[in-house]
Design an enzyme around this catalytic site. Structure first.
Site: not given
Ligand code: PEP
Ligand code: MG
Length: 585
Positions: A191, A433, A457, A504
Site C-alpha cells: 500500500h 480479491e 490482493d 481496480c
Molecule cells: C486490490 O487488492 O487489488 C485493490 C485494489 O485493493 P487494495 O490495493 O487497496 O488492497
Molecule cells: Mg485489496
C-alpha cells in the site's frame, strides 16, 4: 558513486538531496569533519545534551505528579548521567582531536561504556546498560533531529529515504516535502507503493542498504522507471538523468493531451476509465487526467492520517466533497479496508501474527460494528448529494456479504426514522480479491450488484506471495496463468448474471495489460489517476478483435514469463515511440 538496485514502483526520474527517516534507529552517520567545523560541532553536541536534559527534567516533573517521587527518580538519575564529565569528555575529545562528527563520537563512547558495564556480568550493571541505551537514543534523536522537526525544517523538497515507510507516513509527507521516495523494504503493490503512485512521485522500494549507504544531504538520483537509486552521482550520470527526466516530462505532457479525448477503441467500443483515490482532493487529478469518475475510493486513508478515528460528520464531509466534485459522475466508495499493512494507532497496539490473513477489511468492519455503522451512515447521508455505489473489500464468504448487507439495511432504516435523506437503493458490490470469491463468483453474482476485481490482493493470495515483500517480488505477477483464469471466471460470472465486472488492481493502470484486459471482456478499468492518459492512448490505438485474439493466445500459455513477454511485445508493436518505455523489460 554507488548504484543501488530496487523495484520500480512509481515512474519518473529526479535528482535531489537525500533526507533519511528513521535514521536514528537504523544508521548513525560517520564522517571526518573539517578543522573549521570543530567549534560548531562541539556547540551542536552541547546543545543536543542540553535539550535532552531539559526533556528529562520535564519528564521527571510530570512523572512526579502522576506517579510519585520514587518512579521519577529514574529520570533524575538520567539527568545526572548526562552531566557526568567522565561520560562526556571522551566524546568532546573525539570531536576536537579525531575530528569525528558528534553522532559517531557519541555512539563510540556509549559502546565503550556499555562493553565495560557488561563485563561486570552483574544484574545491577545490566540494568544500567538499558539506561545507557536509552540515553544514547535520546541524545542521538536530538543530534539527528526529531523526524517531524527535520521534515518541518526542509526548505525544499527532498528525496525521502527510509528503511520502511507506512502508507500514512508517505501520505502525510506528501508533495510539499518529497521529491521522490526510496525504501529498503517493500514490493510493487504494497500500500505504501500505491500511495507513492497516487502522489505521482518517483519511487523505488526494496533498495537494500539504501538507508545505510546514503547520508542526509547527499545528492541522489531516483530512477522510478528503471528501479534504481544512484548515490553521489558523477557529472555524466547526473547529466544523463536530467536529460531523461526532461524526455519523460515531454512524453507525459504529450499524453496529457489525451485528457479531453474519449476512451474509445479504434472500432468504436467505449471503455470507462476511472481513478482510484485515497482523498477527496484527488478527484481533481482524476478529471484533469481525463478520467470518467472514481472506481475505487480507499476510505481507510481518512483513518490512517489522523490520530483519532474521524467521526461521522468528518467522514460525511469527505464523502460529500468527493461526490460534489464528481458532479454526477460515477463514484464507488469502498468501506474500510483496514488491517494488514494499513493499521490505525489503536490497531498498532495489538499486532497480529499473520495480519494479511487476519482481521482485515470487511472482517474487521464486521467485528467492529459501531465503527462500520458510523461509516455506512456517513456514506448514505452523502449519497443524497449524488450517485454512489457501495463496495465491500476482501469478501471471502457469502455470509460476510449477507451480514454486511443486513447492517447496511439497518443503517438505512435508522436514517429513515431520523428523517435523513439518502439514496434508497444504492448499488452494493464487492471486491473480488481472494481466490474463494473468484471461484464462487457465480454464487456471489446472485447477491451482489457488481464486482470489482482487486488483482493486487488476488495475486498475493493466489500465488502465496506477499505483495509488500521485496524478497519475493520476482514471484509477484498478475501475468500468471492461475490469476488470469480466476479473473476470467469472474468476468464470465458477471456476464451471465448481467452484473458489471470491472478491475481496480494496479494492472488496470499498466499499459502492458490493457489489451489483455479488454480482450478478456472488461469495459471498465479503475487506476491510479496519473496512468489514465497512457491507458487511454492504448485504448484508442486498438480494436477489440485484436485484443480478443491476444487474450485467447495468452490464455493458452502456461508460464508467467511467456505471458509477460507476449504482452510487452504486443504493446511495443502497437506504437514503439510512445510505448517503448513501458514495454521495456
Ligand atoms: C486490490 O487488492 O487489488 C485493490 C485494489 O485493493 P487494495 O490495493 O487497496 O488492497
Ligand atoms: Mg485489496
Amino acid at each position: 558513486m554507488d548504484i543501488i538496485k530496487g523495484i520500480a514502483v512509481s515512474p519518473g526520474i529526479v535528482v535531489g538531496k537525500a533526507l533519511l527517516l528513521g535514521a536514528a534507529e537504523t544508521h548513525v552517520p560517520r564522517r571526518t569533519i573539517a578543522p573549521r567545523e570543530v567549534d560548531a560541532e562541539v556547540a551542536r553536541f552541547g546543545a543536543a545534551v542540553a535539550a535532552a536534559i531539559a526533556d528529562l527534567g520535564e519528564l521527571r516533573r510530570t512523572t512526579e505528579t502522576q506517579l510519585g517521587a520514587e518512579t521519577a527518580k529514574i529520570f533524575s538519575f538520567h539527568e545526572g548521567m548526562l552531566q557526568d564529565r567522565t561520560l562526556l569528555d571522551p566524546i568532546l575529545r573525539a570531536i576536537t582531536g579525531e575530528r569525528l562528527n558528534a553522532e559517531a563520537a557519541l555512539t563510540d563512547q556509549f559502546e565503550r561504556v556499555i562493553a565495560q558495564f557488561r563485563a561486570f556480568k552483574s544484574d545491577v550493571f545490566e540494568q544500567k546498560v538499558d539506561d545507557l541505551v536509552d540515553l544514547e537514543r535520546r541524545v542521538l534523536g536530538k543530534l539527528m533531529g526529531e523526524e517531524e522537526d527535520r521534515l518541518a525544517r526542509l526548505t525544499e523538497p527532498a528525496v525521502i529515504i527510509g528503511h520502511e515507510l507506512t502508507p500514512s507516513q508517505a501520505a502525510a509527507i506528501g508533495h510539499g516535502k518529497a521529491l521522490a521516495f526510496v525504501t529498503e523494504l517493500g514490493g510493487l503493490t504494497g500500500h505504501v507503493s500505491i500511495v507513492f503512485r497516487a502522489l505521482g512521485l518517483p519511487a523505488v522500494v526494496g533498495c537494500s542498504r539504501a538507508a545505510v549507504e546514503v547520508q542526509d544531504g547527499d545528492e541522489v538520483i531516483v530512477d522510478g522507471d528503471a528501479g534504481v537509486m544512484i548515490v553521489r552521482p558523477d557529472e555524466t550520470a547526473r547529466a544523463e538523468a536530467l536529460k531523461r527526466a526532461e524526455a519523460s516530462k515531454r512524453l507525459r505532457s504529450s499524453l496529457a493531451e489525451n485528457a479531453t479525448l474519449e476512451a474509445v477503441t479504434a472500432d468504436g467500443t467505449r471503455i470507462q476509465l476511472l481513478g482510484n483515490i485515497e482523498f477527496p482532493d484527488e478527484v481533481e487529478t482524476v478529471l484533469r487526467n481525463g478520467g470518467d469518475g472514481v472506481g475505487l475510493y480507499r476510505t481507510e486513508f481518512l483513518f490512517l492520517t489522523s490520530e483519532e478515528p474521524p467521526d461521522e460528520e468528518a467522514q460525511y464531509q469527505a464523502y460529500r466533497k468527493t461526490i460534489e466534485l464528481l458532479d454526477g459522475r460515477p463514484c464507488t466508495i469502498r468501506t474500510l479496508d483496514l488491517g494488514a499493512d494499513k493499521m490505525t494507532q489503536a490497531m498498532l497496539q495489538e499486532p497480529e501474527r499473520n495480519p494479511f490473513l487476519g482481521l482485515r477489511s470487511i472482517r474487521y468492519s464486521l467485528q467492529n460494528q459501531p465503527m462500520f455503522k458510523t461509516q455506512l451512515r456517513a456514506i448514505l447521508r452523502a449519497s443524497a448529494h449524488g450517485p454512489i455505489k457501495v463496495m465491500f473489500p476482501l469478501v471471502s464468504t457469502l455470509m460476510e456479504l449477507r451480514q454486511a448487507r443486513l447492517i447496511l439495511r439497518d443503517v438505512m432504516e435508522e436514517l429513515d426514522e431520523e428523517g435523513m435523506a439518502h439514496d434508497r437503493r444504492p448499488r452494493v458490490g464487492i471486491m473480488i480479491e481472494v481466490p474463494s470469491a473468484a471461484l464462487m463468483a457465480r454464487t456471489f453474482a446472485a447477491e451482489a450488484d457488481f464486482f470489482s476485481i482487486g488483482t493486487n490482493d488476488l495475486v498475493q493470495y493466489t500465488l502465496a506471495v506477499d505483495r509488500g515483500n521485496e524478497k519475493v517480488a520476482s514471484l509477484y505477477t498478475a501475468a500468471s496463468p492461475a490469476v488470469l483464469q480466476l479473473v476470467k471466471n469472474v468476468i464470465r460470472a458477471g456476464r451471465s448474471a448481467g452484473i458489471e465486472a470491472s478491475l481496480c488492481g494496479e494492472i488496470a493502470g499498466d499499459p502492458v495489460f490493457t489489451m489483455l484486459l479488454l480482450g478478456m471482456g472488461l469495459r471498465t478499468l479503475s487506476m491510479v489517476p496519473a496512468q489514465i492518459p497512457v491507458v487511454k492512448r492504448v485504448v484508442r490505438s486498438v480494436d477489440i478483435g485484436l485484443c480478443e485474439r491476444l487474450a485467447r493466445r495468452v490464455g493458452s500459455f502456461d508460464s508467467e514469463r511467456q505471458i509477460h513477454t507476449t504482452l510487452r511485445d504486443e504493446l511495443r508493436k502497437l506504437d514503439p515511440a510512445n510505448f517503448g518505455g513501458w514495454a521495456a523489460a
